[in-house]
Write a protein that holds these residues in place. Sequence first.
Motif, PDB file in Angstrom:
ATOM      1  N   ASP A 117      25.060  46.317  15.274  1.00  0.00           N
ATOM      2  CA  ASP A 117      24.912  45.761  16.757  1.00  0.00           C
ATOM      3  C   ASP A 117      25.990  44.777  16.916  1.00  0.00           C
ATOM      4  O   ASP A 117      25.957  43.943  16.096  1.00  0.00           O
ATOM      5  CB  ASP A 117      23.574  45.508  16.698  1.00  0.00           C
ATOM      6  CG  ASP A 117      23.271  45.051  18.112  1.00  0.00           C
ATOM      7  OD1 ASP A 117      23.410  45.254  18.990  1.00  0.00           O
ATOM      8  OD2 ASP A 117      22.697  43.431  18.027  1.00  0.00           O
ATOM      9  N   GLY A 118      26.339  44.778  18.288  1.00  0.00           N
ATOM     10  CA  GLY A 118      27.428  43.640  18.663  1.00  0.00           C
ATOM     11  C   GLY A 118      28.897  43.927  18.160  1.00  0.00           C
ATOM     12  O   GLY A 118      29.712  43.183  17.645  1.00  0.00           O
ATOM     13  N   SER A 119      29.081  45.405  18.176  1.00  0.00           N
ATOM     14  CA  SER A 119      30.246  45.717  17.312  1.00  0.00           C
ATOM     15  C   SER A 119      31.411  45.312  17.962  1.00  0.00           C
ATOM     16  O   SER A 119      32.570  45.015  17.418  1.00  0.00           O
ATOM     17  CB  SER A 119      30.306  47.349  17.096  1.00  0.00           C
ATOM     18  OG  SER A 119      29.722  47.813  18.333  1.00  0.00           O
ATOM     19  N   SER A 120      31.374  44.825  19.491  1.00  0.00           N
ATOM     20  CA  SER A 120      32.767  44.305  20.084  1.00  0.00           C
ATOM     21  C   SER A 120      33.015  42.897  19.383  1.00  0.00           C
ATOM     22  O   SER A 120      34.082  42.665  19.559  1.00  0.00           O
ATOM     23  CB  SER A 120      32.198  44.156  21.559  1.00  0.00           C
ATOM     24  OG  SER A 120      31.286  43.029  21.690  1.00  0.00           O
ATOM     25  N   ARG A 241      23.090  28.665  24.077  1.00  0.00           N
ATOM     26  CA  ARG A 241      23.782  29.222  23.038  1.00  0.00           C
ATOM     27  C   ARG A 241      23.813  30.713  23.244  1.00  0.00           C
ATOM     28  O   ARG A 241      22.930  31.291  23.346  1.00  0.00           O
ATOM     29  CB  ARG A 241      23.185  28.920  21.752  1.00  0.00           C
ATOM     30  CG  ARG A 241      23.352  27.576  21.343  1.00  0.00           C
ATOM     31  CD  ARG A 241      24.516  27.168  20.716  1.00  0.00           C
ATOM     32  NE  ARG A 241      24.497  25.783  20.132  1.00  0.00           N
ATOM     33  CZ  ARG A 241      24.855  24.460  21.018  1.00  0.00           C
ATOM     34  NH1 ARG A 241      25.151  24.791  22.386  1.00  0.00           N
ATOM     35  NH2 ARG A 241      24.872  23.580  20.874  1.00  0.00           N
ATOM     36  N   TYR A 242      25.193  31.418  23.047  1.00  0.00           N
ATOM     37  CA  TYR A 242      25.137  32.870  23.444  1.00  0.00           C
ATOM     38  C   TYR A 242      26.333  33.623  22.445  1.00  0.00           C
ATOM     39  O   TYR A 242      27.496  33.104  22.777  1.00  0.00           O
ATOM     40  CB  TYR A 242      25.156  33.432  24.878  1.00  0.00           C
ATOM     41  CG  TYR A 242      25.072  34.804  25.007  1.00  0.00           C
ATOM     42  CD1 TYR A 242      23.899  35.441  24.832  1.00  0.00           C
ATOM     43  CD2 TYR A 242      26.229  35.521  25.656  1.00  0.00           C
ATOM     44  CE1 TYR A 242      23.778  36.725  25.288  1.00  0.00           C
ATOM     45  CE2 TYR A 242      26.074  36.886  25.741  1.00  0.00           C
ATOM     46  CZ  TYR A 242      24.639  37.527  25.702  1.00  0.00           C
ATOM     47  OH  TYR A 242      24.570  38.967  25.858  1.00  0.00           O
ATOM     48  N   ILE A 243      26.076  34.304  21.559  1.00  0.00           N
ATOM     49  CA  ILE A 243      27.015  34.779  20.694  1.00  0.00           C
ATOM     50  C   ILE A 243      27.570  36.271  21.288  1.00  0.00           C
ATOM     51  O   ILE A 243      28.547  36.411  21.232  1.00  0.00           O
ATOM     52  CB  ILE A 243      26.538  35.236  19.317  1.00  0.00           C
ATOM     53  CG1 ILE A 243      26.137  33.622  18.594  1.00  0.00           C
ATOM     54  CG2 ILE A 243      27.453  35.740  18.322  1.00  0.00           C
ATOM     55  CD1 ILE A 243      25.402  33.813  17.265  1.00  0.00           C
ATOM     56  N   GLY A 244      26.619  36.969  21.660  1.00  0.00           N
ATOM     57  CA  GLY A 244      26.701  38.500  22.265  1.00  0.00           C
ATOM     58  C   GLY A 244      26.817  39.421  21.185  1.00  0.00           C
ATOM     59  O   GLY A 244      26.723  40.380  21.454  1.00  0.00           O
ATOM     60  N   SER A 245      26.017  38.759  19.850  1.00  0.00           N
ATOM     61  CA  SER A 245      25.393  39.987  19.224  1.00  0.00           C
ATOM     62  C   SER A 245      24.040  39.519  19.008  1.00  0.00           C
ATOM     63  O   SER A 245      23.679  38.393  18.632  1.00  0.00           O
ATOM     64  CB  SER A 245      25.927  39.737  17.815  1.00  0.00           C
ATOM     65  OG  SER A 245      27.720  40.038  17.630  1.00  0.00           O
ATOM     66  N   LEU A 246      23.434  40.539  19.508  1.00  0.00           N
ATOM     67  CA  LEU A 246      21.746  40.429  19.593  1.00  0.00           C
ATOM     68  C   LEU A 246      21.060  39.941  18.268  1.00  0.00           C
ATOM     69  O   LEU A 246      20.534  38.870  18.344  1.00  0.00           O
ATOM     70  CB  LEU A 246      21.106  41.608  20.090  1.00  0.00           C
ATOM     71  CG  LEU A 246      19.383  41.690  20.164  1.00  0.00           C
ATOM     72  CD1 LEU A 246      19.204  40.675  21.179  1.00  0.00           C
ATOM     73  CD2 LEU A 246      18.981  43.223  20.432  1.00  0.00           C
ATOM     74  N   LYS A 272      19.849  46.466  29.588  1.00  0.00           N
ATOM     75  CA  LYS A 272      21.160  46.970  28.503  1.00  0.00           C
ATOM     76  C   LYS A 272      20.596  47.448  27.190  1.00  0.00           C
ATOM     77  O   LYS A 272      20.948  48.285  26.708  1.00  0.00           O
ATOM     78  CB  LYS A 272      22.119  45.851  28.333  1.00  0.00           C
ATOM     79  CG  LYS A 272      23.349  46.511  27.249  1.00  0.00           C
ATOM     80  CD  LYS A 272      24.428  45.585  27.272  1.00  0.00           C
ATOM     81  CE  LYS A 272      25.590  46.043  26.220  1.00  0.00           C
ATOM     82  NZ  LYS A 272      26.281  45.221  25.823  1.00  0.00           N
ATOM     83  N   LEU A 273      19.611  46.631  26.549  1.00  0.00           N
ATOM     84  CA  LEU A 273      19.283  46.805  25.184  1.00  0.00           C
ATOM     85  C   LEU A 273      18.431  47.982  25.038  1.00  0.00           C
ATOM     86  O   LEU A 273      17.718  48.354  25.937  1.00  0.00           O
ATOM     87  CB  LEU A 273      18.708  45.652  24.759  1.00  0.00           C
ATOM     88  CG  LEU A 273      19.705  44.366  24.868  1.00  0.00           C
ATOM     89  CD1 LEU A 273      19.182  43.237  24.329  1.00  0.00           C
ATOM     90  CD2 LEU A 273      20.740  44.511  24.113  1.00  0.00           C
ATOM     91  N   ARG A 274      18.270  48.610  23.938  1.00  0.00           N
ATOM     92  CA  ARG A 274      17.774  49.701  23.712  1.00  0.00           C
ATOM     93  C   ARG A 274      16.302  49.736  23.109  1.00  0.00           C
ATOM     94  O   ARG A 274      16.275  48.708  22.265  1.00  0.00           O
ATOM     95  CB  ARG A 274      18.423  50.810  22.824  1.00  0.00           C
ATOM     96  CG  ARG A 274      19.860  50.757  23.063  1.00  0.00           C
ATOM     97  CD  ARG A 274      20.243  51.609  24.372  1.00  0.00           C
ATOM     98  NE  ARG A 274      21.567  51.629  24.370  1.00  0.00           N
ATOM     99  CZ  ARG A 274      22.157  52.693  24.815  1.00  0.00           C
ATOM    100  NH1 ARG A 274      21.383  53.869  24.914  1.00  0.00           N
ATOM    101  NH2 ARG A 274      23.494  52.935  24.741  1.00  0.00           N
TER     102      ARG A 274
HETATM  103  P1  AHM Z   1      26.293  47.266  21.851  1.00  0.00           P
HETATM  104  O1  AHM Z   1      25.244  47.990  21.200  1.00  0.00           O
HETATM  105  O2  AHM Z   1      27.318  47.993  22.396  1.00  0.00           O
HETATM  106  O3  AHM Z   1      26.539  46.422  20.531  1.00  0.00           O
HETATM  107  O4  AHM Z   1      25.491  46.370  22.659  1.00  0.00           O
HETATM  108  C1  AHM Z   1      24.520  45.519  22.332  1.00  0.00           C
HETATM  109  C2  AHM Z   1      24.902  44.285  22.480  1.00  0.00           C
HETATM  110  C3  AHM Z   1      23.848  43.094  22.039  1.00  0.00           C
HETATM  111  O5  AHM Z   1      24.202  42.926  20.733  1.00  0.00           O
HETATM  112  C4  AHM Z   1      24.146  42.108  22.671  1.00  0.00           C
HETATM  113  O6  AHM Z   1      23.012  41.121  22.871  1.00  0.00           O
HETATM  114  C5  AHM Z   1      24.546  42.533  24.204  1.00  0.00           C
HETATM  115  O7  AHM Z   1      24.968  43.892  23.933  1.00  0.00           O
HETATM  116  C6  AHM Z   1      25.639  41.674  24.742  1.00  0.00           C
HETATM  117  O8  AHM Z   1      25.833  42.204  26.145  1.00  0.00           O
HETATM  118  P2  AHM Z   1      26.680  41.516  27.228  1.00  0.00           P
HETATM  119  O9  AHM Z   1      28.223  41.865  26.799  1.00  0.00           O
HETATM  120  O10 AHM Z   1      26.542  42.439  28.419  1.00  0.00           O
HETATM  121  O11 AHM Z   1      26.304  40.145  27.271  1.00  0.00           O
END
Ligand code: AHM
Length: 333
Positions: A117-120, A241-246, A272-274
């Motif tokens: 998760d958060g592979s970007s 605080r936001y990392i972007g990796s859930l 967005k989240l599954r």
């Molecule tokens: P992914 O499954 O393609 O990695 O997307 C899930 C991720 C989560 O880890 C994170 O919370 C979210 O996408 C971030 O989304 P955004 O870039 O829209 O803020």
Amino acid sequence: MSPITNLTGHLLQAHIFTARSLELAEILNQIVVAAKFVSHKTNRAGLTDILGDAGKTNVQQEEVQKLDEYAHDVFVRLLKQSPYVKAVGSEEEPEMIVFNEVYHDQAQYIVHLDPLDGSSNIDVNVSVGTNFVIFHKQSLGQKLLKSDYLQPGKNAVCAGYVVYGSSTMLVYSTGKGVHGFTLDPNIGEFLLSHENMTLPEKSEIYSLNESYQPKWDKNFADFVAKMKTNQDISGKPKTARYIGSLVADFHRNLLKGGIFLYPADKKHPNGKLRLLYEGIPLAFLIKAAGGYASDGKRDVLKIVPADLHQRIPFFVGNRPDVELVEQLLGNKH
Ligand code: AHM
Ligand code: MG
């Protein structure tokens, strides 16, 4: 000398050798081994880049896989070794992966996971993670039915995540407390480092992607504005605080107290989240830690999944904050 507790030992002690705990311990052990592979690989991600990108061969003439594909492969291959696992649902695969070998004939468990998760965030050396949840099969017999793998989170028997960060941690719960283990790279074992993690009462953090503000509905925008002041929310104004990796955002908020928000908006009408491998594992853990997760209308653990890759709006953290979101989005408490 203080006791040394690894994950299998911890699980077996907590459940005093019931048949189910032995099966679960065996499945978790496969997850632990897979997590060690992925941890090792994520630590070397920069080096792998030097040696070649996905789709190319490196200097040893080996295929270089993208890390999320690698993680998927490793988790599925190791779970397939377990005679107790009947099927795996993964973010990387459109359909359920069902194991039909003879040694799976008696298998009673279904695992859903997001392998990476958060592979970007991998390319920029920021924490990523693995989420997982384990269900017991509902139907009798060897066949896997939809109702077996589309179960609500309240039926889960175990959930957890691995965060590949400045250290690698595995956090799990069977509903009785939330326990964290840190990978000791010298001996290659996850050791108990955070027993009985509970969410702090103070909730001082909010985590969301604020760049979507123009796409939010007005009630939600008002709520976010209020989190920055002292109005209508208990305690101090929150900090962002936001990392972007859930997984990493969730892990920090679990340790420090706070709310993570990914609402529906004009770009993501269903969020967005599954549900199955992002929402449910974290909803299960937050409940065991004293918090709450909602899709804005109801408890995430009560949602019966309609689809393997269903998306939901997701709010998780300290209960009063999440309930306030529900109120603002029109669901009264
Ligand atoms: P992914 O499954 O393609 O990695 O997307 C899930 C991720 C989560 O880890 C994170 O919370 C979210 O996408 C971030 O989304 P955004 O870039 O829209 O803020
Ligand atoms: Mg994901």
